[in-house]
Structure formats: C-alpha cells, structure tokens
Design an enzyme around this catalytic site. Structure first.
Site, PDB file in Angstrom:
ATOM      1  N   ASP A  89       0.871  -1.178   0.000  1.00 48.30           N
ATOM      2  CA  ASP A  89       0.000   0.000   0.000  1.00 48.30           C
ATOM      3  C   ASP A  89       0.911   1.232   0.000  1.00 48.30           C
ATOM      4  O   ASP A  89       1.534   1.531   1.019  1.00 48.30           O
ATOM      5  CB  ASP A  89      -0.897   0.026   1.242  1.00 48.30           C
ATOM      6  N   LYS A 150      -6.730   3.337  -2.791  1.00 49.96           N
ATOM      7  CA  LYS A 150      -7.111   3.242  -1.376  1.00 49.96           C
ATOM      8  C   LYS A 150      -7.417   4.637  -0.859  1.00 49.96           C
ATOM      9  O   LYS A 150      -6.720   5.601  -1.185  1.00 49.96           O
ATOM     10  CB  LYS A 150      -5.967   2.595  -0.593  1.00 49.96           C
ATOM     11  N   LYS A 175      -9.855   0.041  -2.036  1.00 48.97           N
ATOM     12  CA  LYS A 175      -9.708  -0.345  -0.640  1.00 48.97           C
ATOM     13  C   LYS A 175     -10.171   0.842   0.207  1.00 48.97           C
ATOM     14  O   LYS A 175      -9.574   1.922   0.164  1.00 48.97           O
ATOM     15  CB  LYS A 175      -8.265  -0.704  -0.301  1.00 48.97           C
TER      16      LYS A 175
END
Length: 211
Positions: A89, A150, A175
């Site tokens: 991430d 995300k 996400k």
C-alpha cells in the site's frame, strides 16, 4: 456474502507509531484465525511472514505522508517484497498532485508498480483532496497499472466515505480505509463498491457479522 468471503476482504491493520512486535504477532494471529489479510509496518515484515505465513501480508510504502523520494519508495517496495510481503500500500505525493505535477505523481507510482510482482494499492488520502484531485489521482494510478486505489492512511483528518468509494470505483478496485470500526460501516463501503476494507477493527467487523 458469507463470513469467509467477508473476512477475505478485510486487511486487519496495525500501523501506529507505537506498534510493537507483540502487536504485529497479535494481528497476524487474528488474521490467520479469522481468514483475514494483515497490514503491518515494513520494519516487521520478516518476522510477520515467518510468524503466520498463511495470512496474506501487506505493508506500506512511503507511509504516511508520501513525500519520500521516488527512489526511496522503489527501494522500500523491493525490500518489502524480498522480506515476504504479498501486497503493498503506497502513498502518493499529495503535494505534487496538488501542484498539478501529474507526470511526477504517475512516475512515482509507476516505478513502484514496475519494481515488484505483487499488487500495489495506491493511497490517495481523500480527506486532503478535492473531487477533481481525487479523479486525477485515480486516473494516474490506473495509468501506472496499480491494482487498487485506497482512500486513506488513517493519519489525516477524515477517513473513507461512501461518496469517495463510489467515485474511486469508476477507475480501479477500491480499498476503503479510515474510520471503519464495525460491520455496518464496512458493509456500507462494500455496497458502495469497495473490494477491500482496511481496519484495525477487523475482528469486531467479523464478530458483528456473526451476530
């Protein structure tokens, strides 16, 4: 959606500045027990991958502000993959995005994506962006071949919202992360189009679902 399907969409997370090895072991054990993924600080990837190899293991790159030099993000990504991470991430450079330096933002993402053979989720930090900037960030992540976008690191004011998830899902799998503390909030994000949930309350989300 059954419990196993829900759990597989949760990245059970511990990323605070006071995170200890014991915290990481607990999160890895809970992730393995409940069928969730785990997201932990990069300094603990080696221990975590050895401690609970059955759980999908994510870690972060350029965290939490995204202002690392691009080469540093590249090296961090490669190191994490070498040490056993299954997913990354990474945080975009929000300042460059706001300055309109789109080529630099895309190149920053692209170098990390190209460096590793594992999925890269791009954290755009929605609480700091206008809707136009959110769209620009998602478009750039897509152009750089990222696997996900995300919403949040959890360290800026504000977290995931239904509206942001709906916007982001027009570009890439999403996400949703930040402020998701129970199943009701997680379900709202999934219903809005999120494919993954990032939360330190993964166990509570699954237990709420059972209840």
């Amino acid at each position: 959606m059954n419990e196993s399907e829900l759990a597989g969409k949760i990245d059970h997370t511990v990323l605070g500045p006071e995170t200890t090895p014991e915290d990481v072991e607990r999160v890895m054990d809970e992730a393995a027990d409940y069928g969730m993924n785990a997201c932990i600080p990069p300094c603990y990837v080696t221990e975590a991958s050895e401690h609970a190899s059955d759980a999908t293991l994510a870690t972060v790159v350029g965290f939490p502000h995204g202002q690392h030099a691009t080469n540093a993000k590249h090296d961090e990504a490669v190191g994490a993959w070498d040490e056993g991470a299954d997913e990354l991430d990474m945080v975009i450079n929000v300042g460059r995005l706001k300055a309109g330096e789109h080529d630099a933002v895309r190149d920053d993402i692209e170098l990390v994506v190209a460096a590793v053979p594992i999925p890269v989720k791009v954290i755009i930090e929605t609480a700091l962006l206008t809707d136009e900037e959110k769209r620009d960030a998602c478009r750039l992540a897509k152009e750089a071949d990222a696997a996900f976008v995300k919403t949040s690191t959890g360290f800026a004011d504000g977290g995931a919202t239904v509206e942001d998830v709906e916007l982001m899902a027009e570009y890439l799998p999403v996400k949703a992360s930040g402020g998701i503390g129970d199943y009701e909030k997680a379900k709202a994000m999934l219903d809005a189009g999120a494919e993954r949930i990032g939360a330190s309350s993964g166990v509570k989300i699954v237990e709420d679902f059972r209840g």
